[in-house]
Design a protein around this motif. Structure first.
Motif, PDB file in Angstrom:
ATOM      1  N   LYS A 147       0.833  -1.088   0.082  1.00 53.47           N
ATOM      2  CA  LYS A 147      -0.009   0.122  -0.116  1.00 53.47           C
ATOM      3  C   LYS A 147       0.819   1.347  -0.045  1.00 53.47           C
ATOM      4  CE  LYS A 147      -3.908   0.046   2.282  1.00 53.47           C
ATOM      5  NZ  LYS A 147      -5.162  -0.165   3.480  1.00 53.47           N
ATOM      6  N   THR A 148       1.935   1.065   0.654  1.00 53.78           N
ATOM      7  CA  THR A 148       2.894   2.418   0.760  1.00 53.78           C
ATOM      8  C   THR A 148       3.397   2.892  -0.776  1.00 53.78           C
ATOM      9  OG1 THR A 148       4.835   1.058   1.132  1.00 53.78           O
ATOM     10  CG2 THR A 148       3.586   1.613   2.953  1.00 53.78           C
ATOM     11  N   ALA A 149       3.400   1.747  -1.603  1.00 57.08           N
ATOM     12  CA  ALA A 149       4.158   2.229  -2.971  1.00 57.08           C
ATOM     13  C   ALA A 149       3.227   2.028  -4.377  1.00 57.08           C
ATOM     14  CB  ALA A 149       5.409   1.114  -3.109  1.00 57.08           C
ATOM     15  N   ARG A 150       2.170   1.598  -4.078  1.00 56.70           N
ATOM     16  CA  ARG A 150       1.296   1.407  -5.031  1.00 56.70           C
ATOM     17  C   ARG A 150       1.042   2.517  -6.071  1.00 56.70           C
ATOM     18  NH1 ARG A 150      -4.925   0.467  -4.150  1.00 56.70           N
ATOM     19  NH2 ARG A 150      -4.565  -1.214  -5.678  1.00 56.70           N
ATOM     20  N   PHE A 151       1.174   2.331  -7.319  1.00 53.63           N
ATOM     21  CA  PHE A 151       0.797   3.228  -8.427  1.00 53.63           C
ATOM     22  C   PHE A 151       1.814   4.430  -8.531  1.00 53.63           C
ATOM     23  CE2 PHE A 151      -3.846   1.964  -7.524  1.00 53.63           C
ATOM     24  CZ  PHE A 151      -3.789   1.096  -8.563  1.00 53.63           C
ATOM     25  N   ARG A 152       2.922   4.011  -7.970  1.00 53.12           N
ATOM     26  CA  ARG A 152       4.033   4.981  -7.674  1.00 53.12           C
ATOM     27  C   ARG A 152       5.173   4.845  -9.021  1.00 53.12           C
ATOM     28  NH1 ARG A 152       5.404   7.591  -3.502  1.00 53.12           N
ATOM     29  NH2 ARG A 152       6.250   8.939  -5.067  1.00 53.12           N
ATOM     30  N   ALA A 153       5.054   3.694  -9.497  1.00 51.46           N
ATOM     31  CA  ALA A 153       6.083   3.412 -10.510  1.00 51.46           C
ATOM     32  C   ALA A 153       5.879   1.877 -11.105  1.00 51.46           C
ATOM     33  CB  ALA A 153       7.631   3.428 -10.030  1.00 51.46           C
ATOM     34  N   ARG A 154       6.259   1.790 -12.346  1.00 50.29           N
ATOM     35  CA  ARG A 154       6.318   0.508 -12.892  1.00 50.29           C
ATOM     36  C   ARG A 154       7.570  -0.152 -12.867  1.00 50.29           C
ATOM     37  NH1 ARG A 154       1.366  -1.249 -13.464  1.00 50.29           N
ATOM     38  NH2 ARG A 154       0.009  -0.318 -14.884  1.00 50.29           N
ATOM     39  N   TYR A 155       7.485  -1.481 -12.783  1.00 54.39           N
ATOM     40  CA  TYR A 155       9.045  -2.384 -12.678  1.00 54.39           C
ATOM     41  C   TYR A 155      10.262  -1.926 -13.363  1.00 54.39           C
ATOM     42  CZ  TYR A 155      11.582  -6.463 -11.643  1.00 54.39           C
ATOM     43  OH  TYR A 155      12.643  -7.142 -11.424  1.00 54.39           O
ATOM     44  N   TRP A 156       9.738  -1.422 -14.669  1.00 55.36           N
ATOM     45  CA  TRP A 156      11.079  -1.015 -15.495  1.00 55.36           C
ATOM     46  C   TRP A 156      11.419   0.319 -15.127  1.00 55.36           C
ATOM     47  CZ3 TRP A 156       6.290  -2.999 -17.098  1.00 55.36           C
ATOM     48  CH2 TRP A 156       5.227  -2.072 -17.595  1.00 55.36           C
ATOM     49  N   ASP A 157      10.807   1.044 -14.284  1.00 56.37           N
ATOM     50  CA  ASP A 157      11.195   2.407 -13.873  1.00 56.37           C
ATOM     51  C   ASP A 157      11.872   2.196 -12.548  1.00 56.37           C
ATOM     52  OD1 ASP A 157       9.511   3.971 -15.695  1.00 56.37           O
ATOM     53  OD2 ASP A 157       7.685   3.672 -14.272  1.00 56.37           O
ATOM     54  N   TYR A 158      12.196   1.078 -11.851  1.00 59.86           N
ATOM     55  CA  TYR A 158      12.634   1.006 -10.767  1.00 59.86           C
ATOM     56  C   TYR A 158      14.147   1.295 -10.634  1.00 59.86           C
ATOM     57  CZ  TYR A 158       8.325  -1.081  -8.807  1.00 59.86           C
ATOM     58  OH  TYR A 158       7.098  -1.539  -8.511  1.00 59.86           O
ATOM     59  N   ASP A 159      14.590   1.824  -9.702  1.00 60.05           N
ATOM     60  CA  ASP A 159      16.110   1.786  -9.377  1.00 60.05           C
ATOM     61  C   ASP A 159      16.198   0.734  -8.395  1.00 60.05           C
ATOM     62  OD1 ASP A 159      16.697   3.877 -11.019  1.00 60.05           O
ATOM     63  OD2 ASP A 159      16.387   5.376  -9.244  1.00 60.05           O
ATOM     64  N   MET A 160      17.147  -0.380  -8.542  1.00 58.22           N
ATOM     65  CA  MET A 160      17.062  -1.359  -7.681  1.00 58.22           C
ATOM     66  C   MET A 160      18.595  -1.792  -7.304  1.00 58.22           C
ATOM     67  SD  MET A 160      13.990  -3.845  -8.452  1.00 58.22           S
ATOM     68  CE  MET A 160      14.068  -3.951 -10.215  1.00 58.22           C
ATOM     69  N   ALA A 161      18.891  -2.653  -6.196  1.00 61.25           N
ATOM     70  CA  ALA A 161      20.252  -3.137  -5.919  1.00 61.25           C
ATOM     71  C   ALA A 161      20.109  -3.971  -4.880  1.00 61.25           C
ATOM     72  CB  ALA A 161      21.279  -1.896  -5.932  1.00 61.25           C
ATOM     73  N   PRO A 162      21.038  -5.143  -4.747  1.00 56.88           N
ATOM     74  CA  PRO A 162      21.270  -6.119  -3.781  1.00 56.88           C
ATOM     75  C   PRO A 162      21.454  -5.219  -2.563  1.00 56.88           C
ATOM     76  CG  PRO A 162      22.578  -6.599  -5.179  1.00 56.88           C
ATOM     77  CD  PRO A 162      22.076  -5.409  -6.090  1.00 56.88           C
ATOM     78  N   SER A 163      20.661  -5.501  -1.480  1.00 53.25           N
ATOM     79  CA  SER A 163      21.000  -4.804  -0.053  1.00 53.25           C
ATOM     80  C   SER A 163      20.860  -5.756   0.966  1.00 53.25           C
ATOM     81  CB  SER A 163      20.056  -3.575  -0.277  1.00 53.25           C
ATOM     82  OG  SER A 163      20.496  -2.574   0.918  1.00 53.25           O
ATOM     83  N   VAL A 164      21.138  -5.028   2.343  1.00 50.26           N
ATOM     84  CA  VAL A 164      21.044  -5.754   3.205  1.00 50.26           C
ATOM     85  C   VAL A 164      19.868  -4.833   4.399  1.00 50.26           C
ATOM     86  CG1 VAL A 164      22.380  -6.816   5.228  1.00 50.26           C
ATOM     87  CG2 VAL A 164      23.394  -7.000   3.073  1.00 50.26           C
ATOM     88  N   CYS A 165      19.306  -5.672   5.108  1.00 52.47           N
ATOM     89  CA  CYS A 165      18.393  -4.598   6.015  1.00 52.47           C
ATOM     90  C   CYS A 165      19.144  -4.330   7.226  1.00 52.47           C
ATOM     91  CB  CYS A 165      17.265  -5.745   6.429  1.00 52.47           C
ATOM     92  SG  CYS A 165      16.289  -4.823   7.490  1.00 52.47           S
ATOM     93  N   PRO A 166      19.013  -2.881   7.455  1.00 55.81           N
ATOM     94  CA  PRO A 166      19.623  -2.363   8.592  1.00 55.81           C
ATOM     95  C   PRO A 166      18.744  -2.391  10.025  1.00 55.81           C
ATOM     96  CG  PRO A 166      18.687  -0.721   7.458  1.00 55.81           C
ATOM     97  CD  PRO A 166      18.352  -1.961   6.750  1.00 55.81           C
ATOM     98  N   GLY A 167      17.576  -3.149   9.913  1.00 57.74           N
ATOM     99  CA  GLY A 167      16.586  -2.931  11.043  1.00 57.74           C
ATOM    100  C   GLY A 167      17.135  -3.846  12.179  1.00 57.74           C
ATOM    101  N   CYS A 168      17.770  -4.650  12.039  1.00 61.26           N
ATOM    102  CA  CYS A 168      18.375  -5.365  13.498  1.00 61.26           C
ATOM    103  C   CYS A 168      19.700  -6.036  12.975  1.00 61.26           C
ATOM    104  CB  CYS A 168      17.420  -6.398  13.860  1.00 61.26           C
ATOM    105  SG  CYS A 168      17.289  -7.826  12.987  1.00 61.26           S
ATOM    106  N   SER A 169      20.099  -6.903  13.959  1.00 53.63           N
ATOM    107  CA  SER A 169      21.524  -7.436  13.680  1.00 53.63           C
ATOM    108  C   SER A 169      21.714  -8.918  12.686  1.00 53.63           C
ATOM    109  CB  SER A 169      22.294  -7.842  14.719  1.00 53.63           C
ATOM    110  OG  SER A 169      21.445  -8.719  15.440  1.00 53.63           O
ATOM    111  N   LEU A 170      20.510  -9.215  12.234  1.00 60.76           N
ATOM    112  CA  LEU A 170      20.425 -10.386  11.518  1.00 60.76           C
ATOM    113  C   LEU A 170      21.036 -10.615  10.000  1.00 60.76           C
ATOM    114  CD1 LEU A 170      17.027 -12.175  12.402  1.00 60.76           C
ATOM    115  CD2 LEU A 170      19.307 -12.243  13.741  1.00 60.76           C
ATOM    116  N   GLY A 171      21.001  -9.175   9.544  1.00 57.85           N
ATOM    117  CA  GLY A 171      21.439  -9.089   8.202  1.00 57.85           C
ATOM    118  C   GLY A 171      20.384  -9.648   7.091  1.00 57.85           C
ATOM    119  N   CYS A 172      19.201  -9.450   7.085  1.00 56.84           N
ATOM    120  CA  CYS A 172      18.459 -10.170   5.961  1.00 56.84           C
ATOM    121  C   CYS A 172      18.650  -9.456   4.807  1.00 56.84           C
ATOM    122  CB  CYS A 172      16.978 -10.203   6.414  1.00 56.84           C
ATOM    123  SG  CYS A 172      16.410 -11.189   8.044  1.00 56.84           S
TER     124      CYS A 172
END
Ligand code: FES
Length: 624
Positions: free
Chosen positions: A206-231
Motif C-alpha cells: 500500500k505504501t508504494a502502489r501506483f508510484r512506478a512500474r517495474y521497469w522504472d525502478y532503481d534497484m540493487a541488492p541490499s541488506v536490511c539495517p533493521g536489526c543485527s540479522l542482516g536479512c
C-alpha cells in the motif's frame, strides 16, 4: 538418487525431489503458481502440467506433485502438456480482471507473464465475472480479491509458515475468499510477505502502489539495517524516493522472507527533515566551511580542556567502511576515547565466531532443540522468531528461560539451562541477547560440543563494532564520560541518550537520521543512508555482506512538486543531495589533520570484502 530424462536431458536428483524441482535443477522452467520453494506443493493451480512419456507414470501429470523416480522420461514441451497449461490459464482468466495496463501489479505479475507466454489473448467466456468485496487490511497491504487465482500461497504462508491466526481462507468451490476473519489490520509481524508471495496482485504494498512500474525502478541488492540479522533485501527507489523494500533470497540467512519492520522502513530515508546539508550553529553551509569549522572546534576544545578531551563515538548503525576508520580518526585528533558502544554492560560474544559455534538463521531453522535465553526474538530480531517457528514445525523442542515472551510457536518455560537436555539433541541452538550473563553461557558452551550460539545484537553492524572495539581497546561512552574529562563528542551515526551528553560543551554529529544528537549538535555533517552508498555490514553470526547503492541522495521529487512531476529546471546537483558516506567524511577529517589520504577504507584483512559479490551468501569473517 533417481535418474530421469527431462526434455532429452538426463538428470540425477536427490531423493524426495519432485519432477518440477528436478527440471528447475537443470534450468528447465516449468510454469507454477501454487508451488513455492519455501512452502512446498499444494496441487492447487494445475499449471505445472507436463507429459510423462515413459517410466513408472504416464500421461499428463502435475510436476509439482510427482516425486522424481528412476526411468521417468518427461516432456515439458509436448503439445498435450502445452495445451493443458493454456486451458488452465484461460480458466483462471475467466474471473480475473483484464486490467494489466492499469493494474498496480502490472510488470511484476507472474499471472501476467504466464498469460502472455501461454498465448491467451481472447476471452471466449461471455458470462459475468465473479467478484468479491475487498477488505481494509491496514496501512501496509492492499487487498484486491478479484485478482485471486486460488493458489493458496497466502494462507499457507500466513498460517503455516508464520503462525498468523487472523487471516485465512473461507468459502468453498468456486467462491473461496482469502482475507481476515474480521475487518482490521493484519496482525502478523510478517504480513508484508503476502505481497511478495502472491503470484498476482491480490496483495500489494500500500505504501508504494501506483508510484512506478517495474521497469522504472532503481534497484540493487541490499541488506536490511533493521536489526543485527542482516536479512537480504532489494530496496526499490524512483526519483530519489525509497518506494518499497522486497525480500531477497539468501538460504543461509533469511531464506525467502523478511519481517515487516525491515520491509516498511521508507519514511526515515524519505524524510524531508533529514540532515541534507552541513550545518554550523544551525546555519547551512558548504562542505569545506563545515569541515574547517569542525577542525577549529576540535582544536579549541583541546586547547581549552587539554589533550584527550574529545571522544570519537561510532555505533552499530555505522557500516564497516566507516567503523574501520575510527581508530585512525581518534589517533589523528588525539582523542581521549574511542567508543563503539554506549553501554558498559555490553558483553561481547564475538569470540565464538572463531570456533564455528555461531548459529545462523539457517542453523536455527534446522535445529532440533532451541533455548531462548533471556531475550525476546520477536522484538529484537523478528526473523529469528520466524526461524524458531520453522524448527518447531519440524519437531524441535523450544525452551524459554526468562520472562514470558510472544513467540509464533509453542514453547516450554524452564528455570535454568540445567533443565534442558542438550545431550539428547543433534543440533541444539541457544539464542541470547548480547548483554550480560557471559560466564554461565561460556560454561554451557564448553560442555556441549554441538551447541551453537545465536546472539541478538542491537544494530546491523554490531558485530563489527564489538570486534573492532576489542581489537582497538575501545571503551563504552558511559565509561568514557564517567571521569568528567570528555568535553567534546563527535558522534558518528550514534544514538546517544541525552543523559550522556549532559555537561558536554561541544557535540558534532555525522548522521542521516534526524536524531536527538543531531538536534543538540553545534556542527552537523549529513551522511548517506545505506541505500545511497556501497557498504558492508557484518551480521550477528559474523557474516560479512555487501550492499549496493540504490539511488543518489537528495530530496524526493514528490516533496518538491505537488503534482509529483520532475521539476522542469536543469541543474547539475540534486536538491538536498549533499550527504556523503560517513567513511568519506571521516577520511576528509583524517586528511584535514595531515593524515594519510584514504581512497578505499577497507584495506588489509578487510580488502577481500571489496570484491565480495553482494548477491552471494556473504562470507564469515572467521574465514577471511
Ligand atoms: Fe503444480 Fe500449482 S504448481 S499444481
Amino acid at each position: 538418487m533417481p535418474k530421469l530424462i527431462i526434455d532429452d536431458i538426463p538428470v540425477e536428483v536427490l531423493d524426495g525431489m519432485t519432477v518440477l524441482e528436478a527440471a528447475h535443477s537443470i534450468d528447465i522452467p516449468i510454469p507454477h503458481f501454487c508451488w513455492h520453494p519455501a512452502l512446498g506443493k499444494a496441487g492447487a493451480c494445475r499449471v505445472c502440467a507436463v507429459k510423462m512419456l515413459d517410466g513408472p507414470v504416464k500421461g499428463i501429470q502435475m510436476s509439482c506433485m510427482l516425486p522424481a523416480q528412476d526411468g521417468m522420461v518427461v516432456s515439458t514441451t509436448d503439445p498435450e502438456a502445452q495445451e493443458m497449461r493454456r486451458h488452465v490459464i484461460e480458466w483462471m482468466m475467466i474471473n480475473h480482471p483484464h486490467d494489466c495496463p492499469v493494474c498496480d501489479e502490472g510488470g511484476e505479475c507472474q499471472l501476467q507473464d504466464l498469460t502472455i507466454s501461454g498465448g491467451h489473448g481472447v476471452r471466449r467466456y461471455a458470462g459475468k465475472k465473479r467478484t468479491h468485496v475487498n477488505q481494509d487490511l491496514g496501512p501496509y497491504v492492499t487487498h484486491e480479491m478479484n485478482r485471486c487465482i486460488q493458489c493458496y500461497r497466502c494462507v499457507r504462508f500466513y498460517q503455516e509458515y508464520a503462525g498468523g491466526t487472523d487471516f485465512g481462507v473461507m468459502g468453498s468451490a468456486g467462491r473461496v475468499y482469502f482475507g481476515r476473519f474480521q475487518d482490521g489490520p493484519l496482525e502478523s509481524p510478517f504480513s508484508g510477505n503476502l505481497v511478495d508471495i502472491c503470484p498476482t496482485g491480490v496483495f500489494t504494498d500500500k505504501t508504494a502502489r501506483f508510484r512506478a512500474r517495474y521497469w522504472d525502478y532503481d534497484m540493487a541488492p541490499s541488506v536490511c539495517p533493521g536489526c543485527s540479522l542482516g536479512c537480504n533485501t532489494t530496496p526499490v527507489a524512483r526519483y530519489r524516493e525509497l518506494l518499497k523494500i522486497v525480500a531477497r533470497r539468501n538460504d543461509a540467512v533469511n531464506g525467502w522472507f523478511i519481517c515487516d519492520r525491515g520491509r516498511f522502513f521508507n519514511t526515515e530515508v524519505n524524510a524531508p527533515q533529514r540532515p541534507r546539508a552541513p550545518l554550523v550553529d544551525g546555519g547551512e553551509t558548504g562542505w569545506d566551511e563545515a569541515l574547517e569549522a569542525l577542525l577549529l572546534c576540535i582544536s579549541e576544545v583541546t586547547e581549552c580542556y587539554g589533550p584527550g578531551s574529545i571522544a570519537i563515538v561510532g555505533s552499530s548503525r555505522l557500516a564497516l567502511e566507516g567503523a574501520v576508520l575510527l581508530p585512525l580518526l581518534a589517533r589523528s585528533h588525539f582523542a581521549g576515547a574511542l567508543c563503539y558502544s554506549l553501554r558498559t554492560d555490553e558483553a561481547v560474544r564475538t569470540d565464538f565466531s572463531a570456533t564455528g559455534r555461531v548459529a545462523s538463521q539457517q542453523d536455527v531453522r534446522q535445529s532440533d532443540c532451541i533455548v531462548i535465553y533471556g531475550c525476546d526474538p520477536l522484538q529484537e530480531a523478528p526473523m529469528m522468531a520466524l526461524a524458531v517457528r520453522q524448527a518447531w514445525r519440524n519437531g524441535a523442542r523450544v525452551h524459554l528461560i526468562g520472562d514470558k515472551v510472544n513467540l509464533p510457536c509453542e514453547y516450554i518455560q524452564v528455570d535454568s539451562l540445567s533443565e534442558v537436555s542438550f545431550a539428547a539433541a543433534k543440533a541444539p541452538v541457544l539464542i541470547c541477547s548480547a548483554y550480560g550473563n557471559s560466564d554461565s553461557l561460556s560454561d554451557i558452551i564448553e560442555q556441549h560440543d554441538t551447541l551453537k550460539l545465536a546472539t541478538l545484537f542491537s544494530g546491523p553492524n554490531s558485530y563489527a563494532a564489538a570486534l573492532l572495539s576489542q581489537e582497538h581497546g575501545a571503551v563504552s561512552l558511559e565509561q568514557a564520560v564517567a571521569d568528567g574529562c570528555i568535553k567534546g563528542i563527535i558522534s558518528i551515526e550514534a544514538d546517544i541518550p541525552a543523559g550522556l551528553l549532559e555537561g558536554i560543551p561541544f557535540v558534532a554529529a555525522l548522521d542521516w537520521r534526524m536524531t536527538s544528537v543531531v538536534s543538540r549538535a553545534q556542527i552537523v555533517l549529513p551522511t548517506t543512508s545505506w541505500i545511497e552508498m556501497d557498504g558492508t555490514y557484518i551480521n550477528a553470526e559474523g557474516r560479512a555482506q555487501r550492499f549496493k547503492k540504490v539511488m543518489n541522495p537528495g530530496l524526493p521529487i514528490r516533496g518538491l512538486d505537488p503534482a509529483g512531476h520532475p521539476p522542469h529546471c536543469h541543474r547539475s546537483d540534486a536538491p538536498g543531495g549533499m550527504p556523503l558516506p560517513a567513511w568519506e567524511i571521516i577520511a576528509k577529517l583524517i586528511g584535514g589533520m595531515g593524515g594519510e589520504h584514504i581512497a578505499e577504507p577497507l584495506s588489509g584483512k578487510w580488502a577481500r570484502l571489496t570484491r565480495l559479490d553482494p548477491e552471494s551468501q556473504g562470507v564469515k569473517i572467521c574465514d577471511l
